[in-house]
Design a protein around this motif. Structure first.
Motif, PDB file in Angstrom:
ATOM      1  N   PRO A  64      -4.255   2.828  12.891  1.00  0.00           N
ATOM      2  CA  PRO A  64      -3.894   1.226  12.289  1.00  0.00           C
ATOM      3  C   PRO A  64      -5.123   0.996  11.255  1.00  0.00           C
ATOM      4  O   PRO A  64      -6.080   1.773  11.103  1.00  0.00           O
ATOM      5  CB  PRO A  64      -4.333   0.372  13.634  1.00  0.00           C
ATOM      6  CG  PRO A  64      -4.038   1.494  14.740  1.00  0.00           C
ATOM      7  CD  PRO A  64      -4.205   2.904  14.181  1.00  0.00           C
ATOM      8  N   ALA A  65      -4.467   0.426  10.340  1.00  0.00           N
ATOM      9  CA  ALA A  65      -5.317  -0.006   9.084  1.00  0.00           C
ATOM     10  C   ALA A  65      -6.878  -0.419   9.536  1.00  0.00           C
ATOM     11  O   ALA A  65      -6.968  -1.213  10.310  1.00  0.00           O
ATOM     12  CB  ALA A  65      -4.694  -0.977   8.286  1.00  0.00           C
ATOM     13  N   LYS A  69      -8.540  -0.188   4.489  1.00  0.00           N
ATOM     14  CA  LYS A  69      -7.094  -0.272   4.193  1.00  0.00           C
ATOM     15  C   LYS A  69      -6.322  -1.584   3.985  1.00  0.00           C
ATOM     16  O   LYS A  69      -5.420  -1.704   3.249  1.00  0.00           O
ATOM     17  CB  LYS A  69      -6.193   0.800   4.941  1.00  0.00           C
ATOM     18  CG  LYS A  69      -6.477   2.141   5.210  1.00  0.00           C
ATOM     19  CD  LYS A  69      -5.949   3.201   5.699  1.00  0.00           C
ATOM     20  CE  LYS A  69      -5.626   3.108   7.238  1.00  0.00           C
ATOM     21  NZ  LYS A  69      -4.880   4.183   7.852  1.00  0.00           N
ATOM     22  N   ARG A  70      -6.527  -2.514   5.025  1.00  0.00           N
ATOM     23  CA  ARG A  70      -5.891  -3.693   4.961  1.00  0.00           C
ATOM     24  C   ARG A  70      -6.349  -4.592   3.830  1.00  0.00           C
ATOM     25  O   ARG A  70      -5.138  -5.459   3.432  1.00  0.00           O
ATOM     26  CB  ARG A  70      -6.370  -4.425   6.358  1.00  0.00           C
ATOM     27  CG  ARG A  70      -5.377  -5.574   6.572  1.00  0.00           C
ATOM     28  CD  ARG A  70      -5.883  -6.051   8.098  1.00  0.00           C
ATOM     29  NE  ARG A  70      -6.079  -5.456   9.309  1.00  0.00           N
ATOM     30  CZ  ARG A  70      -5.075  -4.739   9.713  1.00  0.00           C
ATOM     31  NH1 ARG A  70      -3.798  -4.725   9.472  1.00  0.00           N
ATOM     32  NH2 ARG A  70      -5.325  -3.879  10.844  1.00  0.00           N
ATOM     33  N   ASP A  76       2.389  -7.131   7.370  1.00  0.00           N
ATOM     34  CA  ASP A  76       2.252  -6.288   8.637  1.00  0.00           C
ATOM     35  C   ASP A  76       2.277  -4.927   8.628  1.00  0.00           C
ATOM     36  O   ASP A  76       2.197  -4.359   9.643  1.00  0.00           O
ATOM     37  CB  ASP A  76       3.222  -6.999   9.847  1.00  0.00           C
ATOM     38  CG  ASP A  76       2.626  -8.288  10.073  1.00  0.00           C
ATOM     39  OD1 ASP A  76       1.493  -8.968   9.745  1.00  0.00           O
ATOM     40  OD2 ASP A  76       3.815  -9.076  10.425  1.00  0.00           O
ATOM     41  N   THR A  77       2.884  -4.365   7.602  1.00  0.00           N
ATOM     42  CA  THR A  77       2.922  -2.980   7.292  1.00  0.00           C
ATOM     43  C   THR A  77       1.583  -2.090   7.057  1.00  0.00           C
ATOM     44  O   THR A  77       0.912  -2.382   6.140  1.00  0.00           O
ATOM     45  CB  THR A  77       3.866  -2.578   6.421  1.00  0.00           C
ATOM     46  OG1 THR A  77       5.050  -3.338   6.785  1.00  0.00           O
ATOM     47  CG2 THR A  77       4.362  -1.055   6.354  1.00  0.00           C
ATOM     48  N   ASP A  78       1.198  -1.346   8.267  1.00  0.00           N
ATOM     49  CA  ASP A  78      -0.076  -0.503   8.016  1.00  0.00           C
ATOM     50  C   ASP A  78       0.118   0.601   6.956  1.00  0.00           C
ATOM     51  O   ASP A  78       1.051   1.240   7.241  1.00  0.00           O
ATOM     52  CB  ASP A  78      -0.508  -0.239   9.355  1.00  0.00           C
ATOM     53  CG  ASP A  78      -1.408  -1.137  10.111  1.00  0.00           C
ATOM     54  OD1 ASP A  78      -1.930  -2.038   9.505  1.00  0.00           O
ATOM     55  OD2 ASP A  78      -1.421  -0.916  11.284  1.00  0.00           O
ATOM     56  N   ARG A 111       6.356   2.550   4.902  1.00  0.00           N
ATOM     57  CA  ARG A 111       4.776   2.245   4.548  1.00  0.00           C
ATOM     58  C   ARG A 111       4.173   2.796   3.411  1.00  0.00           C
ATOM     59  O   ARG A 111       4.626   3.783   2.825  1.00  0.00           O
ATOM     60  CB  ARG A 111       4.071   2.805   5.892  1.00  0.00           C
ATOM     61  CG  ARG A 111       4.566   2.233   6.968  1.00  0.00           C
ATOM     62  CD  ARG A 111       4.084   3.097   8.377  1.00  0.00           C
ATOM     63  NE  ARG A 111       2.807   2.974   8.541  1.00  0.00           N
ATOM     64  CZ  ARG A 111       2.030   3.709   9.543  1.00  0.00           C
ATOM     65  NH1 ARG A 111       2.707   4.339  10.376  1.00  0.00           N
ATOM     66  NH2 ARG A 111       0.770   3.391   9.634  1.00  0.00           N
TER      67      ARG A 111
END
Length: 154
Positions: A64-65, A69-70, A76-78, A111
């Motif tokens: 998960p991000a 990364k976020r 909502d796409t990591d 992604r």
């Protein structure tokens, strides 16, 4: 002699070859993370081969991000992080690295891909379609998936 390569997904039997590629490129490889990537538990390793010989590899992290990364992702796409990419020195500048990036992008679609890297390799990531910015003493890039063509007619 052609440098035509094939791309395949790595597995635990490829550990030594992948470690050798990354070590030769002076990249740190975290043992546990590489194990998860090779088993597909939390990532993947794609290997470029010429014949049966590995000549390049890219390691992808699906975790998960993190906040890092976020920042660049608005939905909502990591994203999937590139943790290492290497090509044998004598095979560089022949498109193998770009082929690995393309294969990784296709592998993780829809992604996006992200990478942290040093200034010296910024031209490579730029040429591979990454949007690039600086962060602290390194660079950070994101490559968005190619939009899919609509099959609807009006």
């Amino acid at each position: 002699m052609s440098d035509q390569v094939s791309i395949r997904r790595g597995d635990p039997t490829d550990r030594l070859a992948v470690v050798r590629l990354f070590d030769a490129a002076m990249l740190d490889t975290e043992f546990d993370r590489l194990s998860r990537q090779l088993t597909g538990t939390d990532g993947a390793v794609l290997i470029a081969t010429r014949g049966e010989t590995p000549v390049g590899a890219i390691a992808l992290d699906y975790s998960p991000a993190s906040d890092e990364k976020r920042v660049a992702v608005d939905d909502d796409t990591d994203p999937v992080g590139i943790t290492a990419i290497a090509v044998q020195r004598r095979r560089r500048d022949r498109g193998i690295g770009r082929t690995l990036i393309e294969a990784a992008a296709n592998h993780v679609t829809p992604r996006p891909l992200t990478a942290r890297f040093d200034k010296e390799v910024q031209p490579f990531y730029d040429a591979c379609g990454f949007e690039i910015g600086s962060r602290d003493d390194r660079y950070w890039g994101i490559r968005w998936p190619e939009p899919t063509a609509s099959t609807e007619t009006t």
